[in-house]
Design a protein around this motif. Structure first.
Motif, short mmCIF file in Angstrom:
data_model
loop_
_atom_site.label_atom_id
_atom_site.label_comp_id
_atom_site.label_asym_id
_atom_site.label_seq_id
_atom_site.Cartn_x
_atom_site.Cartn_y
_atom_site.Cartn_z
N PRO A 122 -2.62 12.70 -3.80
CA PRO A 122 -3.67 12.55 -4.66
C PRO A 122 -3.96 11.04 -4.85
N GLU A 123 -3.11 10.04 -4.04
CA GLU A 123 -3.72 8.56 -4.02
C GLU A 123 -3.00 8.18 -2.49
N THR A 124 -3.74 7.09 -1.92
CA THR A 124 -3.20 6.80 -0.64
C THR A 124 -2.03 5.72 -0.75
N PHE B 159 -6.90 13.81 -2.70
CA PHE B 159 -7.33 15.04 -3.14
C PHE B 159 -6.78 15.24 -4.76
N ARG B 160 -7.74 15.65 -5.46
CA ARG B 160 -7.36 16.00 -6.92
C ARG B 160 -7.94 17.11 -7.15
N ASN B 161 -7.27 18.04 -7.92
CA ASN B 161 -7.79 19.30 -8.31
C ASN B 161 -8.35 19.01 -9.75
N GLU B 162 -9.38 18.20 -9.89
CA GLU B 162 -10.15 17.72 -11.08
C GLU B 162 -10.56 18.92 -12.06
N ILE B 163 -10.36 18.92 -13.34
CA ILE B 163 -10.70 19.86 -14.08
C ILE B 163 -12.32 19.73 -14.26
N ARG C 229 -17.33 11.93 -9.31
CA ARG C 229 -15.89 12.44 -9.58
C ARG C 229 -15.81 13.89 -8.84
N THR C 230 -15.11 13.80 -7.61
CA THR C 230 -15.04 15.06 -6.79
C THR C 230 -13.48 15.54 -6.45
N ARG C 231 -13.46 16.40 -5.83
CA ARG C 231 -12.06 16.95 -5.62
C ARG C 231 -11.25 16.24 -4.57
N GLU D 67 -12.68 9.40 -0.76
CA GLU D 67 -11.85 8.34 -0.12
C GLU D 67 -11.42 7.37 -1.14
N GLN D 68 -10.53 6.79 -1.06
CA GLN D 68 -9.92 5.52 -1.65
C GLN D 68 -9.89 4.47 -0.75
N MET D 69 -10.17 3.15 -1.27
CA MET D 69 -9.47 1.77 -0.61
C MET D 69 -8.54 1.21 -1.50
N GLU D 70 -7.40 1.43 -1.02
CA GLU D 70 -6.35 0.86 -2.09
C GLU D 70 -5.57 -0.31 -1.32
N MET D 71 -5.22 -1.15 -1.86
CA MET D 71 -4.40 -2.39 -1.21
C MET D 71 -3.13 -2.45 -2.45
N SER E 14 -18.79 3.03 -16.46
CA SER E 14 -17.77 3.98 -15.91
C SER E 14 -16.85 3.18 -14.86
N GLU E 15 -15.65 3.59 -14.63
CA GLU E 15 -14.88 3.11 -13.92
C GLU E 15 -15.39 3.01 -12.44
N LEU E 16 -15.36 1.87 -11.73
CA LEU E 16 -15.63 1.58 -10.40
C LEU E 16 -14.24 1.53 -9.38
N GLU E 17 -13.28 0.57 -10.26
CA GLU E 17 -11.97 0.35 -9.55
C GLU E 17 -11.06 -0.11 -10.61
N ILE F 128 0.89 -5.65 -7.16
CA ILE F 128 -0.58 -5.59 -7.67
C ILE F 128 -1.30 -4.74 -7.00
N GLU F 129 -2.16 -3.93 -7.38
CA GLU F 129 -2.82 -2.96 -6.81
C GLU F 129 -4.45 -2.84 -7.25
N PRO F 130 -5.23 -3.47 -6.38
CA PRO F 130 -6.59 -2.99 -6.71
C PRO F 130 -7.05 -1.63 -5.81
N1 GAP Z 1 -3.63 4.37 -6.93
C1 GAP Z 1 -4.01 4.09 -7.94
C2 GAP Z 1 -5.11 5.16 -8.42
O1 GAP Z 1 -5.30 6.04 -7.68
P1 GAP Z 1 -7.38 5.67 -9.95
O2 GAP Z 1 -7.87 4.89 -10.78
O3 GAP Z 1 -6.65 6.99 -10.17
O4 GAP Z 1 -5.90 4.78 -9.36
C3 GAP Z 1 -8.78 4.65 -8.02
O5 GAP Z 1 -8.24 5.75 -8.52
C4 GAP Z 1 -10.24 4.75 -7.58
O6 GAP Z 1 -10.32 5.88 -6.99
C5 GAP Z 1 -11.03 4.93 -8.96
O7 GAP Z 1 -11.37 3.70 -9.39
C6 GAP Z 1 -12.25 5.70 -8.11
O8 GAP Z 1 -12.83 4.62 -7.58
C7 GAP Z 1 -11.53 6.56 -7.20
N2 GAP Z 1 -11.31 7.66 -7.71
C8 GAP Z 1 -10.29 8.56 -8.38
N3 GAP Z 1 -10.36 9.76 -8.68
C9 GAP Z 1 -11.60 10.17 -7.99
C10 GAP Z 1 -12.35 11.51 -7.99
N4 GAP Z 1 -11.96 12.35 -8.37
N5 GAP Z 1 -13.47 11.27 -7.36
C11 GAP Z 1 -14.20 10.21 -6.68
N6 GAP Z 1 -13.36 8.91 -6.81
C12 GAP Z 1 -12.19 8.96 -7.46
#
Ligand code: GAP
Length: 453
Positions: free
Chosen positions: A153-155, A185-189, A197-199, A202-206, A269-272, A309-311
């Motif tokens: 659900p997160e990288t 992947f997240r089984n978003e409600i 917001r999709t299920r 792609e994430q870009m995490e550091m 809305s949240e971008l990052e 610290i995680e962006p």
């Molecule tokens: N590792 C921390 C983490 O995953 P998060 O705020 O849940 O934090 C980070 O996710 C970013 O990933 C969000 O700011 C958003 O840009 C993206 N993201 C999260 N869930 C998403 C979803 N269901 N669809 C599209 N982008 C998503």
């Protein structure tokens, strides 16, 4: 010129111009799942490249990683996702629909007239139950005990479990970071709002590992860096803000989080998210695996568990923000010109080469120019239809420059170079074209929408 953008216009342009389509359309589609077409792939790939550039090329304290999507199930036990990565749900026994318990006031009951769940006399809501957002699957041919695994659900966790590997080979010491781009992947409600917001996304995490007493300093450093990244790529600063999370919003691992927010057509809305994860993850994986996940300074003998610290950004959500910020309409000679004022470095195609007419040797010479330019940058050749229609198409995909080969080109080997934003047309020698475009690509750029506001 007001901001003409709406989410509907973005969705429609993305479909019309081959950026993003609803997935599985020939089977009626699957909700909130999208496929990227040619220009969408190029745009999102440019967004990711710019992120990699900011992490790897512009600094020397971050290294790259590409970890697996399917990891040992104990990763998710240790990380807290099995127990805590949940949304509270209620079911309605009458209309058989399911709602997020904490979003009832924003949800619509399935029946008419439109009301919130619970508002009809015969609504029959169950109590709230926790629903885990992780997708489960099984490994191996038989669904047996112990074969259940999860799509990540997160990288981020792939980075923590590789901390020791990376520390050994990279010859880095805190402060240093490990960066990763990949699908989560997240089984978003309540997925929705196009690719916001999709299920599957792609994430870009550091993950930036620091001595514990430097955590606050680096948290502030990354807040500034990440906000600057969006501005340098053309997002209007007045459409961007930092917002600190309230205590009750914090994830289970975080002691402080601030979001970079963008003013989408759906509102801020949240971008990052930028989080101070402390030593939560390394500590949890060390305890669960028995491996020491710490830094030992060989010279001083000092040992400690670094803080993190995680962006954490979303590639699809950032792509959507760049599209929204770039979308523009203006009146030109009595007609509406629709265009994407994308930063040239993000634009899917940098230059389009167009013969004015499809005769008199113009297509042949234009193809020569195109062959030369495409060696240097993403270029496109187009000879079909009127010149006006071809420009309109390039404007809509955000191509910053158009090169037109005309009758004069055959005489003096000069072409017109059209600028997408100002519509200025300069006459330039073919021999200087490549260098000039590369110079323009490197130049700082701000959105013309800013000046017009
Ligand atoms: N590792 C921390 C983490 O995953 P998060 O705020 O849940 O934090 C980070 O996710 C970013 O990933 C969000 O700011 C958003 O840009 C993206 N993201 C999260 N869930 C998403 C979803 N269901 N669809 C599209 N982008 C998503």
């Amino acid at each position: 010129m007001g901001d003409a953008v709406t989410m509907e216009k973005i969705v429609s342009l993305c479909k019309r111009r081959g950026f993003i389509f609803p997935s599985s359309e020939i089977y009626g589609g699957v909700g909130s799942t999208y496929d990227y077409g040619h220009y969408g792939v190029l745009l999102k790939s440019n967004v990711k490249s710019e992120w990699w550039r900011a992490m790897l090329q512009d600094r020397d304290d971050v290294v790259a990683l590409d970890s697996a999507i399917i990891q040992h199930p104990r990763v998710w036990e240790a990380s807290g996702h099995l127990a805590g990565f949940t949304d509270p749900l209620v079911d309605c026994r009458t209309c058989k629909l399911r709602f997020r318990a904490d979003h009832l006031d924003q949800s619509a009951c399935g029946r008419k007239p439109s009301k919130h769940p619970g508002d009809f006399a015969d609504c029959d809501l169950t109590g709230a139950r926790d629903f885990n957002l992780m997708f489960e699957t099984t490994v191996g041919p038989v669904k047996e005990e112990g074969a259940t695994v999860y799509l990540r659900p997160e990288t981020a966790q792939g980075i923590f479990i590789n901390f020791k590997n990376v520390l050994q080979f990279s010859r880095k010491k805190p402060p240093f970071g490990i960066a990763q781009v990949g699908k989560s992947f997240r089984n978003e409600i309540t997925p929705g709002n196009f690719v916001f917001r999709t299920r599957e996304f792609e994430q870009m995490e550091m993950e930036f590992f620091v001595p514990p007493d430097e955590a606050q300093k680096w948290f502030e450093h990354w807040l500034g860096e990440r906000e600057r990244w969006y501005v340098e790529l053309g997002i209007r600063p007045d459409h961007l803000r930092l917002r600190a999370h309230e205590q009750d919003e914090l994830s289970h691992y975080s002691s402080a989080t601030s979001d970079v927010e963008y003013l989408f057509p759906i509102g801020w809305s949240e971008l990052e998210g930028i989080a101070n994860r402390g030593d939560f993850d390394l500590g949890a994986h060390a305890a669960a695996s028995g491996e020491k996940l710490e830094y030992v300074d060989t010279a001083s003998g000092e040992r400690y568990v670094p803080h993190v610290i995680e962006p954490a950004a979303g590639a699809d959500r950032a792509t959507l923000a760049f599209l929204v910020d770039a979308y523009d309409e203006e009146q030109v000679e009595g007609e509406t010109r629709t265009l994407l004022r994308l930063h040239p470095r993000l634009a899917p195609v940098k230059v389009a080469v167009l013969p004015l007419v499809r005769k008199d040797g113009q297509p042949e010479l234009a193809r020569e120019v195109y062959a030369d330019l495409r060696r240097r940058m993403q270029a496109e050749y187009d000879e079909g239809g009127s010149i006006g229609r071809r420009y309109r198409r390039q404007d809509e995909i955000g191509t910053p420059w158009g090169v037109t080969v005309d009758h004069q080109t055959l005489e003096d080997r000069t072409v017109t170079l059209r600028d997408r934003d100002s519509l200025a047309q300069d006459r330039i020698a073919i021999d200087e074209l490549g260098d000039e475009l590369e110079r323009r690509l490197r130049a700082p750029w701000t959105s013309p929408k800013l000046a017009a506001a």
